[in-house]
Write an enzyme that holds these catalytic residues in place. Structure first.
Site, PDB file in Angstrom:
ATOM      1  CD  GLU A 135      39.862  48.246  40.938  1.00 51.00           C
ATOM      2  OE1 GLU A 135      40.627  47.432  41.448  1.00 51.00           O
ATOM      3  OE2 GLU A 135      38.877  47.905  40.246  1.00 51.00           O
ATOM      4  CG  ASN A 157      34.676  24.952  39.535  1.00 44.84           C
ATOM      5  OD1 ASN A 157      35.817  25.338  39.276  1.00 44.84           O
ATOM      6  ND2 ASN A 157      33.830  25.646  40.269  1.00 44.84           N
ATOM      7  N   GLY A 158      37.469  22.846  39.865  1.00 51.82           N
ATOM      8  CA  GLY A 158      38.377  22.709  41.009  1.00 51.82           C
ATOM      9  C   GLY A 158      39.686  22.101  40.581  1.00 51.82           C
ATOM     10  NE  ARG A 180      31.294  29.046  38.036  1.00 49.37           N
ATOM     11  CZ  ARG A 180      31.173  29.297  39.334  1.00 49.37           C
ATOM     12  NH1 ARG A 180      30.298  30.177  39.744  1.00 49.37           N
ATOM     13  NH2 ARG A 180      31.906  28.667  40.216  1.00 49.37           N
ATOM     14  CD1 TRP A 198      39.970  31.020  33.487  1.00 44.86           C
ATOM     15  CD2 TRP A 198      40.833  29.784  35.139  1.00 44.86           C
ATOM     16  NE1 TRP A 198      41.066  31.680  33.974  1.00 44.86           N
ATOM     17  CE2 TRP A 198      41.616  30.955  34.988  1.00 44.86           C
ATOM     18  CE3 TRP A 198      41.195  28.874  36.122  1.00 44.86           C
ATOM     19  CZ2 TRP A 198      42.729  31.227  35.775  1.00 44.86           C
ATOM     20  CZ3 TRP A 198      42.314  29.145  36.910  1.00 44.86           C
ATOM     21  CH2 TRP A 198      43.055  30.308  36.728  1.00 44.86           C
ATOM     22  CE  LYS A 257      32.025  39.702  38.070  1.00 44.81           C
ATOM     23  NZ  LYS A 257      32.766  40.985  38.177  1.00 44.81           N
ATOM     24  CE  LYS A 263      38.798  46.513  36.947  1.00 46.76           C
ATOM     25  NZ  LYS A 263      38.479  46.313  38.324  1.00 46.76           N
ATOM     26  CD  GLU A 318      40.353  42.993  35.552  1.00 44.43           C
ATOM     27  OE1 GLU A 318      39.842  43.807  36.314  1.00 44.43           O
ATOM     28  OE2 GLU A 318      40.225  41.764  35.702  1.00 44.43           O
ATOM     29  CB  CYS A 375      35.186  25.257  35.536  1.00 43.00           C
ATOM     30  SG  CYS A 375      36.898  25.037  35.095  1.00 43.00           S
ATOM     31  CG  HIS A 405      62.150  55.154  47.936  1.00 42.75           C
ATOM     32  ND1 HIS A 405      63.236  55.637  48.621  1.00 42.75           N
ATOM     33  CD2 HIS A 405      61.086  55.900  48.340  1.00 42.75           C
ATOM     34  CE1 HIS A 405      62.842  56.610  49.437  1.00 42.75           C
ATOM     35  NE2 HIS A 405      61.547  56.794  49.275  1.00 42.75           N
TER      36      HIS A 405
END
Ligand code: M6R
Length: 606
Positions: free
Chosen positions: A478, A98-99, A27, A74, A601, A482, A485, A2, A501
């Protein structure tokens, strides 16, 4: 997550708030809202979706008021719709947050008992009603102090009041918050990025502090309501402006900037005249450190995993890595001879910050590898190694990943030399190779067209896998992160040797599998694992490095060859095609590349 903005001015503020919210969208971007004070009342407008939607709202276009707050959300509590969007307001008070307020259910019960009516499903609305309730008996500073004490959890807050039309209150616990100073106006922002277009004079609130922002001055208070003096910091002007240029997306630009990221990092840390690495003012003696623990989240965690391989190769230190959200709640055995390294692009990730805070409280040696040097993690670590990669806007981290890996590699090399774990000649050889890295990355960036075509197969598949061994394993993780997302395609990274396995059962005819098999020590083993997946019908995209030796395997669907470097540096080169694969796959699907769904982000909530 946020984003918060607040402006107290003598000019109308709604336009500037909207522009700042656009900057803060990284954000959170599932809804947005604004509240201003005009004609003696609070006016609030909120929209679902992007700030663009809010801007188009005719009510915003006609909004007056020289004092106001804005928010991009968010979602944590309640659906991402316009009712749950911030600001939340009573007749007297309007709040952006925010939080997460952990005791909101309990507080709501208490407030409903007192006759307060709630409109949204959010935790934030309790703050509005609690302040409104406290204002009945307290002055403004005491009502804020009392409210903050009642809240459990984390918050950054911006608050305006119908009956105090000359001020904005900002408050911080856990989530970052900054105050900016302008000519005849002052600002509140959840980070300096949002404020940079208006000012380069900033003060960061510490945990527990709150502030009263008037047009001509700002006062700060600790959690007991006692006034505190704070420093005004001057931000460097170089990062005032960062735009997409001719690129379609920030991510595309940030991928292409990676040779520069590396060049800048090398320039900052390599001492060419003495053929050495400069880690100025490293506060500990090498014999005070016998182990290293690297901590991060998401992509930053992948750089920690990568670093584990390098530290084990180049030093005799014991190396541990941890995911911050796990570390912070485990029964850790803190050791005074351990160097705790916190890796973060934003420097504001809540879990990473909490892990750092825990180490600081236990008097440990803490060091951070961060991009935003004004961030909370940078400010609160005992030693900072900046990444120097410039602003990264794309939610999917690219150049910051490469930047983090570079700094961690440099640190491993330097500690290896200082501890005499590697010979000087080897160190010098590796430095020489490192200097060539930016050029090799630049060359590798040219492998474009093939990846665009390949990405279609990934888009048609139900899922995909990314395999690697040794130095290539973190890069496989990674690459999978990518792709998921950005393209919302199920993608899993595995150590190639682990397939048999269990995960091998997932392979079916036509499933795209990326195999990272550079010609390093693991090459032959990885090729054997590749054959095992090909035998079960997988469509293998082999990513290796250029070599005169032929690849001895049949039925490989596609091969991409990156440039050649020493084994330590191949991970940098392997990363490039994976970033591009994710980018083109999302581009073809028409997804929002810089702002993938459900993400943000800077993850400033647990
Ligand atoms: O700012 P940080 O590096 O601390 O962020 C950590 C993660 O949230 C971040 O790397 C995330 O995984 C990215 N979206 C990955 O592309």
């Amino acid at each position: 997550m946020c984003g918060i903005i607040g402006i107290n001015s003598n000019k109308p503020v709604s336009g500037t708030i909207i522009n700042s919210l656009k900057k803060l969208e990284y954000r959170g971007y599932d809804s947005a809202g604004i509240a201003t004070l005009s004609s003696g009342q609070i006016n609030e407008v909120k929209s679902e979706g992007r700030v663009d939607n809010l801007e188009k709202n005719s009510l915003v276009q006609n909004m007056n008021g020289t004092i106001g707050i804005g928010h991009v959300r968010w979602a944590t509590h309640g659906l991402p719709n316009s009712i749950n969007a911030h600001p939340h307001s009573s007749q007297n008070v309007s709040v952006v947050h925010n939080g997460i307020i952990e005791n909101s259910t309990l507080l709501k019960k208490f407030l409903v008992g007192k006759g307060h009516k709630f409109k949204s499903q959010t935790d934030t609305e309790v703050i509005v009603h609690l302040i409104t309730e406290n204002l009945k008996t307290e002055d403004i500073v005491n009502s804020i102090k009392k409210t903050l004490k009642a809240l459990h959890g984390s918050f950054a807050l911006g608050i305006i009041f119908k009956d105090h039309p000359d001020l904005i209150i900002g408050a911080r616990r856990g989530s970052p918050l900054a105050v900016g100073y302008g000519p005849n106006e002052n600002y509140l922002g959840s980070d300096s990025y949002a404020l940079k277009s208006m000012t380069n004079k900033i003060t960061y609130l510490n945990d527990g502090e709150f502030c009263v922002i008037k047009k001509d001055h700002v006062e700060f208070f600790d959690e007991e309501g006692v006034k505190v003096n704070k420093k005004v910091l001057e931000l460097s002007s170089e990062e005032k402006k960062y735009d997409k240029g001719d690129y379609k997306h920030f991510m595309a630009k940030e991928i292409e900037e990676q040779p520069t990221t590396l060049k800048n990092g090398i320039k900052e840390y390599l001492d060419n005249s003495n053929n050495d690495i400069n880690i100025y003012n490293f506060p500990w003696k090498v014999n005070e450190i016998s182990s290293i623990t690297l901590i991060g989240c998401g992509t930053a965690y992948h750089s920690c995993l990568m670093a584990k391989y390098w530290f084990e190769e180049l030093t005799s230190l014991d190396v541990n890595i941890d995911i911050a959200s796990e570390f912070r709640y485990r029964k850790n055995r803190f050791k005074s001879d351990t160097l705790y390294v916190f890796v973060s692009q934003s420097g504001e990730t809540a879990d990473t910050y909490a892990a750092l805070d825990l180490c600081n409280r236990n008097n440990m040696k803490t060091c951070s590898v961060v991009n935003v040097i004004e961030s909370s993690i940078a400010r609160d670590s005992k030693f900072v190694l900046p990444i120097h990669c410039g602003t990264e806007i794309g939610v999917a981290s690219t150049k910051a990943f490469v930047g983090q890996m570079l700094i961690l590699y440099i640190l491993a090399l330097k500690l290896g030399l200082m501890r005499k774990d590697i010979e000087k000649e080897i160190f010098l050889e590796k430095l020489k190779d490192l200097k060539k890295l930016p050029e090799l990355v630049k060359e590798t960036l040219l492998t474009d067209n093939k990846i665009q075509t390949i990405s279609s197969t990934f888009n048609e598949a139900k899922g995909s896998m990314f395999l690697g061994r040794g130095f290539s394993y973190p890069i496989a993780l990674e690459g999978a992160l990518k792709l998921k997302e950005l393209s919302y395609i199920h993608a899993e990274g595995y150590p190639a040797g682990e397939m048999k396995h269990g995960p091998l059962a997932l392979i079916e005819e036509g499933m795209p599998v990326v195999v990272l098999a550079p010609r390093d020590n693991y090459y032959k083993k990885t090729i054997s694992n590749m054959q095992e997946v090909i035998a079960r019908g997988a469509k293998v995209l082999l990513i290796t490095n250029k070599s005169k030796d032929e690849i001895v395997s049949e039925n490989i669907w596609e091969t991409i060859e990156v440039e050649t470097a020493n084994d330590d540096l191949l991970p940098f080169l392997l990363t490039i095609p994976l970033q591009k694969l994710a980018y083109y796959s999302a581009l073809k699907k028409g997804y929002d590349i810089d702002k993938p769904r459900n993400l943000a982000k800077s993850v400033t909530v647990e």
